[in-house]
Structures are given as C-alpha cells and as structure tokens.
Scaffold this motif. Sequence first.
Motif, PDB file in Angstrom:
ATOM      1  N   SER A  17       5.274  11.534  -4.313  1.00  0.00           N
ATOM      2  CA  SER A  17       5.146  11.986  -2.925  1.00  0.00           C
ATOM      3  C   SER A  17       6.266  11.357  -2.109  1.00  0.00           C
ATOM      4  N   PHE A  18       7.081  12.184  -1.476  1.00  0.00           N
ATOM      5  CA  PHE A  18       8.177  11.665  -0.671  1.00  0.00           C
ATOM      6  C   PHE A  18       7.651  11.168   0.672  1.00  0.00           C
ATOM      7  N   THR A  19       7.999   9.928   0.987  1.00  0.00           N
ATOM      8  CA  THR A  19       7.576   9.279   2.221  1.00  0.00           C
ATOM      9  C   THR A  19       8.783   8.551   2.808  1.00  0.00           C
ATOM     10  N   SER A  20       8.563   7.760   3.849  1.00  0.00           N
ATOM     11  CA  SER A  20       9.651   6.961   4.407  1.00  0.00           C
ATOM     12  C   SER A  20      10.050   5.834   3.457  1.00  0.00           C
ATOM     13  N   PHE A  21       9.230   5.559   2.431  1.00  0.00           N
ATOM     14  CA  PHE A  21       9.533   4.513   1.454  1.00  0.00           C
ATOM     15  C   PHE A  21      10.021   5.084   0.121  1.00  0.00           C
ATOM     16  N   VAL A  22       9.770   6.343  -0.127  1.00  0.00           N
ATOM     17  CA  VAL A  22      10.150   6.986  -1.390  1.00  0.00           C
ATOM     18  C   VAL A  22      10.943   8.247  -1.074  1.00  0.00           C
ATOM     19  N   GLN A  23      12.225   8.240  -1.441  1.00  0.00           N
ATOM     20  CA  GLN A  23      13.102   9.371  -1.162  1.00  0.00           C
ATOM     21  C   GLN A  23      13.978   9.665  -2.381  1.00  0.00           C
ATOM     22  N   PRO A  24      14.332  10.930  -2.597  1.00  0.00           N
ATOM     23  CA  PRO A  24      15.208  11.271  -3.723  1.00  0.00           C
ATOM     24  C   PRO A  24      16.671  11.022  -3.379  1.00  0.00           C
ATOM     25  N   ALA A  25      17.495  10.942  -4.404  1.00  0.00           N
ATOM     26  CA  ALA A  25      18.947  10.856  -4.233  1.00  0.00           C
ATOM     27  C   ALA A  25      19.577  11.962  -5.067  1.00  0.00           C
ATOM     28  N   CYS A  26      20.730  12.439  -4.634  1.00  0.00           N
ATOM     29  CA  CYS A  26      21.433  13.504  -5.354  1.00  0.00           C
ATOM     30  C   CYS A  26      22.145  12.927  -6.580  1.00  0.00           C
ATOM     31  N   LEU A  27      22.433  13.787  -7.546  1.00  0.00           N
ATOM     32  CA  LEU A  27      23.238  13.387  -8.695  1.00  0.00           C
ATOM     33  C   LEU A  27      24.710  13.588  -8.361  1.00  0.00           C
ATOM     34  N   TRP A  28      25.508  12.590  -8.690  1.00  0.00           N
ATOM     35  CA  TRP A  28      26.945  12.679  -8.434  1.00  0.00           C
ATOM     36  C   TRP A  28      27.579  13.689  -9.380  1.00  0.00           C
ATOM     37  N   ARG A  29      28.318  14.618  -8.813  1.00  0.00           N
ATOM     38  CA  ARG A  29      29.044  15.614  -9.598  1.00  0.00           C
ATOM     39  C   ARG A  29      30.488  15.660  -9.123  1.00  0.00           C
ATOM     40  N   SER A  30      31.373  16.108  -9.987  1.00  0.00           N
ATOM     41  CA  SER A  30      32.803  16.104  -9.665  1.00  0.00           C
ATOM     42  C   SER A  30      33.103  16.824  -8.366  1.00  0.00           C
TER      43      SER A  30
ATOM     44  N   HIS B  16       0.808  -1.217   0.000  1.00  0.00           N
ATOM     45  CA  HIS B  16       0.000   0.000   0.000  1.00  0.00           C
ATOM     46  C   HIS B  16       0.847   1.276   0.000  1.00  0.00           C
ATOM     47  N   HIS B  17       2.114   1.154   0.398  1.00  0.00           N
ATOM     48  CA  HIS B  17       2.949   2.355   0.424  1.00  0.00           C
ATOM     49  C   HIS B  17       3.607   2.638  -0.929  1.00  0.00           C
ATOM     50  N   SER B  18       3.442   1.740  -1.909  1.00  0.00           N
ATOM     51  CA  SER B  18       4.044   1.971  -3.225  1.00  0.00           C
ATOM     52  C   SER B  18       3.204   2.969  -4.021  1.00  0.00           C
ATOM     53  N   GLN B  19       3.839   3.616  -4.982  1.00  0.00           N
ATOM     54  CA  GLN B  19       3.173   4.616  -5.811  1.00  0.00           C
ATOM     55  C   GLN B  19       3.331   4.247  -7.282  1.00  0.00           C
ATOM     56  N   LYS B  20       2.216   4.113  -7.987  1.00  0.00           N
ATOM     57  CA  LYS B  20       2.245   3.805  -9.415  1.00  0.00           C
ATOM     58  C   LYS B  20       2.092   5.102 -10.199  1.00  0.00           C
ATOM     59  N   MET B  21       3.058   5.342 -11.088  1.00  0.00           N
ATOM     60  CA  MET B  21       3.106   6.604 -11.817  1.00  0.00           C
ATOM     61  C   MET B  21       3.072   6.361 -13.327  1.00  0.00           C
ATOM     62  N   LYS B  22       2.319   7.196 -14.025  1.00  0.00           N
ATOM     63  CA  LYS B  22       2.327   7.158 -15.481  1.00  0.00           C
ATOM     64  C   LYS B  22       3.514   7.964 -16.005  1.00  0.00           C
ATOM     65  N   VAL B  23       3.970   7.597 -17.199  1.00  0.00           N
ATOM     66  CA  VAL B  23       5.111   8.268 -17.819  1.00  0.00           C
ATOM     67  C   VAL B  23       4.616   9.194 -18.923  1.00  0.00           C
ATOM     68  N   GLU B  24       5.042  10.445 -18.863  1.00  0.00           N
ATOM     69  CA  GLU B  24       4.637  11.426 -19.868  1.00  0.00           C
ATOM     70  C   GLU B  24       5.579  11.443 -21.067  1.00  0.00           C
ATOM     71  N   LYS B  25       6.885  11.232 -20.794  1.00  0.00           N
ATOM     72  CA  LYS B  25       7.862  11.357 -21.875  1.00  0.00           C
ATOM     73  C   LYS B  25       9.091  10.507 -21.593  1.00  0.00           C
ATOM     74  N   VAL B  26       9.626   9.883 -22.638  1.00  0.00           N
ATOM     75  CA  VAL B  26      10.877   9.134 -22.556  1.00  0.00           C
ATOM     76  C   VAL B  26      11.939   9.924 -23.313  1.00  0.00           C
ATOM     77  N   ILE B  27      13.041  10.250 -22.639  1.00  0.00           N
ATOM     78  CA  ILE B  27      14.103  11.049 -23.248  1.00  0.00           C
ATOM     79  C   ILE B  27      15.369  10.199 -23.329  1.00  0.00           C
ATOM     80  N   ILE B  28      15.712   9.754 -24.525  1.00  0.00           N
ATOM     81  CA  ILE B  28      16.906   8.941 -24.754  1.00  0.00           C
ATOM     82  C   ILE B  28      18.035   9.846 -25.224  1.00  0.00           C
ATOM     83  N   HIS B  29      19.231   9.619 -24.700  1.00  0.00           N
ATOM     84  CA  HIS B  29      20.371  10.451 -25.102  1.00  0.00           C
ATOM     85  C   HIS B  29      20.568  10.364 -26.611  1.00  0.00           C
ATOM     86  N   GLU B  30      20.753  11.511 -27.231  1.00  0.00           N
ATOM     87  CA  GLU B  30      20.835  11.573 -28.694  1.00  0.00           C
ATOM     88  C   GLU B  30      22.069  10.867 -29.258  1.00  0.00           C
ATOM     89  N   ARG B  31      23.074  10.605 -28.417  1.00  0.00           N
ATOM     90  CA  ARG B  31      24.285   9.929 -28.893  1.00  0.00           C
ATOM     91  C   ARG B  31      24.342   8.465 -28.446  1.00  0.00           C
TER      92      ARG B  31
END
Length: 208
Positions: A55-68, A20-35
Amino acid sequence: MAPEKLQVVLGQHNLNVKEHHSQKMKVEKVIIHERYNYKRRFANIALLKLSSAASFTSFVQPACLWRSGVHSRGTASALGVVAGWGFDNDDTLPGSLQQVLLPIVSAETCRQSYPAYYSLALNRGSFCAGYHNNGTGVCNGDSGGGLVVNVPNETESGSGEVSGSWYVRGIVSNAPPLPDRLTCDPDHYSVFTDVDKYTDWIDGQMDA
C-alpha cells in the motif's frame, strides 16, 4: 533461499521500535538471475515477488527503474543516495536508517585506485560510486539496497516550480574489505549492480 523464510518490511525507519506505519510482507517467490556468479560478482541481482500488493503511503513509495533513455532528458544527476542499516564508522549496526550521498565515478578511475580488486569485481554489468580515502561509503549490511538518483521534471509552464522522480540507478553489490577483517574498507569505492543493464531481464520476469 526458500521464500517462506523471508519477510519484507516496508516503510521502517528504526529497527528497535515498532512503527505502526511499516508494512510486513510475505515473499511468494525469489528470482535469482540465471547468470549470477558469486566469485566474479556478475549478474548480482535478484527479485522478490511479494505475496500481496504493498500500500503506497507517505512512508512507502515506488521508485522508477533507471533506463538509458533517462539520460536524454539532460538532467541526470551524477550523485546518488544510498540508505541502509549497514556498519557505520564505529563498526556498529545502527538502529535508525542511515543515508549517504555518493558520486558516480568512471570505471577507469575505479580500477586505477585498486587494480587488484576492481579488475575482478567490476564488470560490464556494474559501476562504481563513492569516494577514495574519504571514509564515507556503504558497508556490510547495506548490500541489496538501492542507489537512487533524482531527475527533475521540466518546469511547469508559469509555475516556476521544478519537481522530479527518483530512479533506482544501482544496487549495492560489494566493496574491498579491510586487510585484517571481512568488513568493508570505507576508503575505497563501492561497486553497484547497474540496473540499466538488467531492465530487459526485469521486464521479462515481471511479464512471466
């Protein structure tokens, strides 16, 4: 691939039960790298734009993007965590989410272990992680999953406690197959798309 044929499920742990804590999401757009190049595994990265916000919960959390710049903090881990539902050592697909801790290795170490494969599969936009002759790694079904590393924050003054943030360091891309089948060989390193090499592209797509 048409976005209407895709569905993203967030916060799921066991694929065989309704959580019950999972979230089902529809996809609006797929962006594939041009190269993106399938044969050379180059630019093996894509983005999914969701039709609505998660929705951010105790089961769904974001992660940062690794940068130099993360390296300058001096505490970047050489170990990464990968979670997924890929094939296990018994060649079965587990119902529950699995995870593995993998060390990041140099390109030289990776290429020397299997020159015929990594000379083509490893490029300037990727890196290797895992073990050699260990039987532990990622496999078919894990592709597209993140390799995340934890970078501790500085100790808060007087608290003595150290917290940290999770960064997506890489994306599961490919690994050598077993000689007699198309499933992965767990005794070889796995190749990951290097997120740091594509942050400008990601930022550009987010701003578009």
